[in-house]
Motif scaffolding. Sequence first.
Motif, mmCIF file in Angstrom:
data_model
loop_
_atom_site.group_PDB
_atom_site.id
_atom_site.type_symbol
_atom_site.label_atom_id
_atom_site.label_comp_id
_atom_site.label_asym_id
_atom_site.label_seq_id
_atom_site.Cartn_x
_atom_site.Cartn_y
_atom_site.Cartn_z
ATOM 1 N N THR A 288 45.499 -96.303 35.254
ATOM 2 C CA THR A 288 44.913 -96.031 33.938
ATOM 3 C C THR A 288 43.977 -97.156 33.505
ATOM 4 O OG1 THR A 288 46.934 -94.853 33.348
ATOM 5 C CG2 THR A 288 45.448 -95.463 31.550
ATOM 6 N N ARG A 289 44.418 -98.383 33.662
ATOM 7 C CA ARG A 289 43.559 -99.511 33.282
ATOM 8 C C ARG A 289 42.302 -99.585 34.154
ATOM 9 N NH1 ARG A 289 47.348 -104.622 33.502
ATOM 10 N NH2 ARG A 289 48.309 -103.404 35.164
ATOM 11 N N PHE A 290 42.451 -99.215 35.411
ATOM 12 C CA PHE A 290 41.295 -99.237 36.299
ATOM 13 C C PHE A 290 40.264 -98.192 35.875
ATOM 14 C CE2 PHE A 290 39.155 -98.172 40.345
ATOM 15 C CZ PHE A 290 38.676 -99.433 40.670
ATOM 16 N N GLU A 291 40.711 -97.010 35.481
ATOM 17 C CA GLU A 291 39.786 -95.970 35.016
ATOM 18 C C GLU A 291 39.089 -96.394 33.729
ATOM 19 O OE1 GLU A 291 42.094 -92.461 34.667
ATOM 20 O OE2 GLU A 291 42.082 -92.024 36.815
ATOM 21 N N ILE A 292 39.826 -97.038 32.830
ATOM 22 C CA ILE A 292 39.219 -97.515 31.579
ATOM 23 C C ILE A 292 38.151 -98.567 31.857
ATOM 24 C CG2 ILE A 292 39.688 -98.757 29.425
ATOM 25 C CD1 ILE A 292 42.440 -97.402 29.389
ATOM 26 N N SER A 293 38.433 -99.471 32.787
ATOM 27 C CA SER A 293 37.458 -100.508 33.131
ATOM 28 C C SER A 293 36.194 -99.898 33.739
ATOM 29 C CB SER A 293 38.073 -101.516 34.099
ATOM 30 O OG SER A 293 39.198 -102.138 33.539
ATOM 31 N N LEU A 294 36.364 -98.895 34.600
ATOM 32 C CA LEU A 294 35.199 -98.237 35.185
ATOM 33 C C LEU A 294 34.364 -97.536 34.119
ATOM 34 C CD1 LEU A 294 36.662 -96.688 38.477
ATOM 35 C CD2 LEU A 294 35.194 -98.685 38.252
ATOM 36 N N GLN A 295 35.026 -96.916 33.156
ATOM 37 C CA GLN A 295 34.300 -96.262 32.064
ATOM 38 C C GLN A 295 33.529 -97.275 31.225
ATOM 39 O OE1 GLN A 295 37.153 -93.986 29.894
ATOM 40 N NE2 GLN A 295 37.508 -92.497 31.535
ATOM 41 N N GLN A 296 34.165 -98.420 30.945
ATOM 42 C CA GLN A 296 33.488 -99.454 30.166
ATOM 43 C C GLN A 296 32.280 -100.004 30.911
ATOM 44 O OE1 GLN A 296 36.539 -102.301 29.329
ATOM 45 N NE2 GLN A 296 37.442 -101.113 27.652
ATOM 46 N N ASN A 297 32.416 -100.215 32.210
ATOM 47 C CA ASN A 297 31.277 -100.714 32.990
ATOM 48 C C ASN A 297 30.148 -99.702 33.035
ATOM 49 O OD1 ASN A 297 32.654 -103.067 33.527
ATOM 50 N ND2 ASN A 297 33.420 -102.371 35.510
ATOM 51 N N HIS A 298 30.505 -98.420 33.018
ATOM 52 C CA HIS A 298 29.475 -97.384 33.045
ATOM 53 C C HIS A 298 28.776 -97.259 31.695
ATOM 54 C CE1 HIS A 298 27.461 -93.816 34.498
ATOM 55 N NE2 HIS A 298 27.823 -93.173 33.393
ATOM 56 N N ILE A 299 29.505 -97.483 30.619
ATOM 57 C CA ILE A 299 28.918 -97.351 29.281
ATOM 58 C C ILE A 299 28.108 -98.584 28.901
ATOM 59 C CG2 ILE A 299 29.482 -97.135 26.822
ATOM 60 C CD1 ILE A 299 31.919 -95.483 27.679
ATOM 61 N N THR A 300 28.634 -99.783 29.170
ATOM 62 C CA THR A 300 28.016 -101.036 28.727
ATOM 63 C C THR A 300 27.624 -101.865 29.941
ATOM 64 O OG1 THR A 300 29.443 -100.991 26.789
ATOM 65 C CG2 THR A 300 28.303 -103.057 27.258
ATOM 66 N N ASP A 301 26.448 -102.478 29.850
ATOM 67 C CA ASP A 301 25.980 -103.386 30.895
ATOM 68 C C ASP A 301 26.623 -104.748 30.662
ATOM 69 O OD1 ASP A 301 24.743 -104.673 32.917
ATOM 70 O OD2 ASP A 301 22.721 -104.582 32.075
ATOM 71 N N VAL A 302 27.620 -105.087 31.468
ATOM 72 C CA VAL A 302 28.351 -106.339 31.269
ATOM 73 C C VAL A 302 27.528 -107.541 31.711
ATOM 74 C CG1 VAL A 302 30.595 -105.243 31.472
ATOM 75 C CG2 VAL A 302 29.472 -106.084 33.521
ATOM 76 N N PHE A 303 26.500 -107.323 32.508
ATOM 77 C CA PHE A 303 25.683 -108.443 32.985
ATOM 78 C C PHE A 303 24.482 -108.715 32.085
ATOM 79 C CE2 PHE A 303 27.673 -106.564 36.767
ATOM 80 C CZ PHE A 303 28.340 -107.676 37.248
ATOM 81 N N CYS A 304 24.342 -107.987 31.001
ATOM 82 C CA CYS A 304 23.218 -108.195 30.091
ATOM 83 C C CYS A 304 23.468 -109.427 29.233
ATOM 84 C CB CYS A 304 23.017 -106.960 29.209
ATOM 85 S SG CYS A 304 21.676 -107.135 28.019
ATOM 86 N N ASP A 305 22.452 -110.285 29.103
ATOM 87 C CA ASP A 305 22.548 -111.478 28.269
ATOM 88 C C ASP A 305 22.197 -111.090 26.835
ATOM 89 O OD1 ASP A 305 22.685 -113.960 27.195
ATOM 90 O OD2 ASP A 305 21.198 -114.888 28.502
ATOM 91 N N ASP A 306 23.222 -110.996 25.996
ATOM 92 C CA ASP A 306 23.003 -110.555 24.618
ATOM 93 C C ASP A 306 22.171 -111.552 23.822
ATOM 94 O OD1 ASP A 306 24.499 -108.321 25.158
ATOM 95 O OD2 ASP A 306 26.382 -109.199 24.486
ATOM 96 N N TRP A 307 22.336 -112.839 24.087
ATOM 97 C CA TRP A 307 21.584 -113.841 23.332
ATOM 98 C C TRP A 307 20.096 -113.761 23.628
ATOM 99 C CZ3 TRP A 307 23.686 -116.074 19.360
ATOM 100 C CH2 TRP A 307 25.065 -116.255 19.296
#
Length: 884
Positions: A288-307
Motif C-alpha cells: 500500500t505504501r509503495f503504491e502511494i509513493s508511486l502515485q505521489q511521484n507521478h503527480i508531483t515532480d520531486v526533483f523540481c527545485d521549488d526555490w
Amino acid sequence: MSSKRPKSKEAHKIKGKDKKKENNFPTADEGASEPDHPDYIFPLVLTSATQELFGCRADEDLTGENPYKLLKKEDIVQDMKTRASVSDFSPIKQLVLDYPEDELLLVFDRDFTYGQSFYLVLTVEAKENILKPSVQGDDEEQINHEEEDEEMIIPKTPESRPWMSLGSEQEIEEESVTESRPRLRYKISPLLRRCGAPVCFSDRIALDGKEGFVECPSYQDKSFSIREMERHTAIQASGDTKHSSTQTLWKYPRNMWTQYESREFSPEEKEHHLQSENLKNFITSVLTRFEISLQQNHITDVFCDDWTALCEDDGALTGKTETQLKEYQSFMDLHFSKEKTISHIHWHPTISGVIAVAMTERLSLEERIDNSTKLLLNPSYILFWNFTDPINPQLQLECPDDVLCFQFCPSDPNIIAGGCMNGQVVLWDISAHVERLQDTRSGGKNISNKLDKNNVTPVVRYCAVSGIENGHKAPITDIQWLPETFELSKLGIPVENPSRISVQLGTCAPDCCVLFWDLRPPRVVSQSLTDVKQKSEEKPLENPHGVPNTFKHLNLTWKPFIRVSLPKIGSSGEYSPLKFSLRDNTVDCPTGDKPPQNTDREEGCGFAQLRVPSAKQQKPLENISTKLYVGTEDGELVYTDWKIEKDNDSGRLLSSKPIHRLLVHDTLVNTVSRSPFFRDIILTVSSFSFAIWKEGVTSGPILRSACSKMLRTVGHWSLSRPAVFFIGKEDGSIEVWDLLQNSHEPSQSQNISSAAVTCISTSSISSKQHLLAVSDRLGTLHILQIPWTLRRSSNSERQIVKKYFEKEEERLEYFEKRQIQHEKEKKEMEAEQQRKKTEPVMPLKQEEELEAEALKEYEQFLALEKVILKNMGLLTETEDRSDL
C-alpha cells in the motif's frame, strides 16, 4: 526616610518558607524533591512544531522569569482533531475536554522538576493559586529592594589609616631617571660665507635626488646596554589548526575504464529467497505504501527545485524590475576615432572585459579616390579596449587598409584574421602581448607599468597578407573560421582534422564568390639541389619591427584553395554576397578530449610546422552539413552548397548551383545570424525589415516584420534568452524584440547615440552581469548593461519558443497548401469558362420545344394541386369554376 520599620532578610526568607508550606501548589521557584508529580498537573513533551504553533518556544517565548502561558481550550481541541494521534496533547484528550474554563495554564519547567520541560495545569483552583503567589512574591521583592536602597543612601565618613610599605618605593626608584654625569652642551652655527646669503625656496620631489632628504635609521649601539628588568607579556592557548587543499594537475584527459562483475546470489539462493514467507509478508505489508509513493511521484515532480522556480518571477512581483539598458562605459580615442567610424567589434573570447574594434575612414568612394595618398600614409588600426582604462587603448593592430570584419581564431585566440577593403585577408599574432591584456583584469594596478615613458600604446604589425591578384576583387564584408573539429579538402568535402587546430577560414565579398583559405603551407614538390643550395645561401631578412614569423610562409603568396561561385537560378549573372552563415557542426573526437591551446608558441613553431595532408590520409565525415546561407546586395537569401562538382560535359571542377533563392527584403542584407539556441533558425536584417527563417523551409520566413520608417542597420541574437534579439537603427536607437511578449512590435526601444548604429555584440561577464556593446558611426563604443528581465531565462522559455517556431512552420505549410488549392480551383474555373465559350449555340426550334415542355409540366402541377385541395375540402366546385 520611610516610616516603615525595615525588615531583615532572614525574616523575609522565613516568611516565604511559611507561605510555601501553607500552599500545596508548586510555583516557578520551587524545586520538588520527589520525582512523582501531583494529580492536578500533567508533564508534557512539546515538539518544536507544537511550540511554534502555540507560541510557547522554550527560552524565547517562555523563560525562567516568565514561565506561564495561557492556552485556549478550543485551539488544543482543534490541534487534536487536525493531527490526531500525532498531537502532543492526545494523551490528555479527555482531561482537556472535561476542563470547565476556556483557558488552560501551561508552565515551562526549565529545571525538569517533574521530568519534562512543560507541564499542564488540569484544575482551575491550581491555576489560580499558581498565578497569585507569583504576583505577591513580586510585590514583596519590590518592597525589600526599596528598603535596601534606603539603607545604602546613608553616607559614611572615610577614616584615615597609617601608610604601610609593601616594597613599591623600590620599584619607583628603579624606574625613575637620575643624572649620572653632567649634561653635554653643543653649539651649532653655519659657515661664515653662507651668513647673510640670499635664500630661494622652491618645491621639489624628495625622490628625484640623493640630497632631497636625510634618513636617520635606527641602529644598535654597542657602547650602551639596557638591562630589561620586567616585561609584560600575554599568551593564549589555542589549538594548532592548519587549512590545506590539493588539486590534481590535469594535463590532458585519458580514456580509462574499470571492468567488474557484481556479486549475486546463486540460483539456489535466489529460489529460496523468492519462495520464502518473509519476503511475501514484507511485500504484502509495504504494498500500500509503495503504491502511494508511486502515485505521489507521478503527480508531483520531486526533483523540481521549488526555490529556483519561485524566484523566476521575483522581479515582476516586487514591481521594481529594471527593464532599460544602462550605460556602463564608453570608449573613444581623440586621435584614432576622430573622423572615423567603427566597422566591426568583437569581444575577446578568453580575457574578460577586453573588446576589439576596427576603425575605418568615414569617406565615400569619390573621397577615397581623391585622398588615396593621405590614406596610405595614415594606416588604419584595430584598437583593444578594456574597462580599467577608458582613455588609452591597450593594443593597436596595424592594418594594410581599412578592415571591415575580423574574427579571433577559435582554437588559439592570439591569432586574428581580418578582411580588408582592398580584398586582402590579413593575419595578426598577439602572443607577445597577452600578458598586457591579462593585466587589465587586476583592476588597474599594473597599468602604470604597461605604458612606456611617452604613454604610447604598442603597435602590432600584421604577420601576413594575401596576394591581391588571387583574392577578392571587392571589399571583404564577412569572415568566419571553420570549427576545429573538421577541415575541407580541395573538393570541399569535410574531412577529419587530426591537429584539432582551426586552420581554415571563409570570406565573402560582393565580387560574386565565397573563398576558403588554409593557413598551412602548401605541399611542396621535390626541389632540385640548386634550389636547396640557393635557399641555404640566402641570408635571413632583418626584422626591425619585431613582426612574429608565425605566417611568414603565407605573406604575399597566400591564395584560396576553394572558390565558390554563386550563379543565378534561372537567369544569367551571379549573386553578390555580403554576409554568409555556416552551420557550426562539430564531430566528437575519437578520444573525447580537446588538445590544449598553444598560447606560448616559440617563434617558427605552430602553424608553420603544420602541413596539408594528402588526399589518401584524409578521412571524410558524413554528418557535416556543407550548406550555407548567403545574404546578397539585392536583398536575397541564397541557400547553396560549397562542394566542388565535376562537369560532365567539359570535365572541369565547378561550383554547384544554389539550391534555392528566397526574396523578401527590398534592399541589401546587412545581417545573417544563426540563433545560439536553435542552429536551424536564421535572422536576416535589411534596411526596412527583418525576417526569421528556418533551415529546410523554402516557402518563406516564419516571421517577418513590418516596414520601418527608420532604416535598420544591424541585428544580433541574445546569448542568454532564446526569444530575445536586438536590432540597431540609423537614428542611434536599439530595438529589443521579445517573442514571448510581442511578435508584431518591439518590447522596448531605447536611444543610445545620435548617430547610426553600426555593430552590436553581447558578452557574459558573469551570471549577474551581461553586457551589450554598441558602436555608432561617429567612432564611439558604448557598453550597456543588460537588465535582469532581458538576461534571465525561464526554465520553459526554450520549449515555448520552439513550439512557437513549429506553429509558424505549420502555418506556412497550411498557407502553401491553401495557395496550391486556390490555384487549382482558379485553373478549373478558367477551364469551365473556356468550355462554355466553345460550346455550340442551341437552335431556335429547340428552345421553343423546351418552353412547351416546361409549360406542359406546369399545367400538370396545377391540376395535381387542385385535386389535392378538393380532397382536403379546401376547394369547392364554385371556386373551381371561378378559377376556370
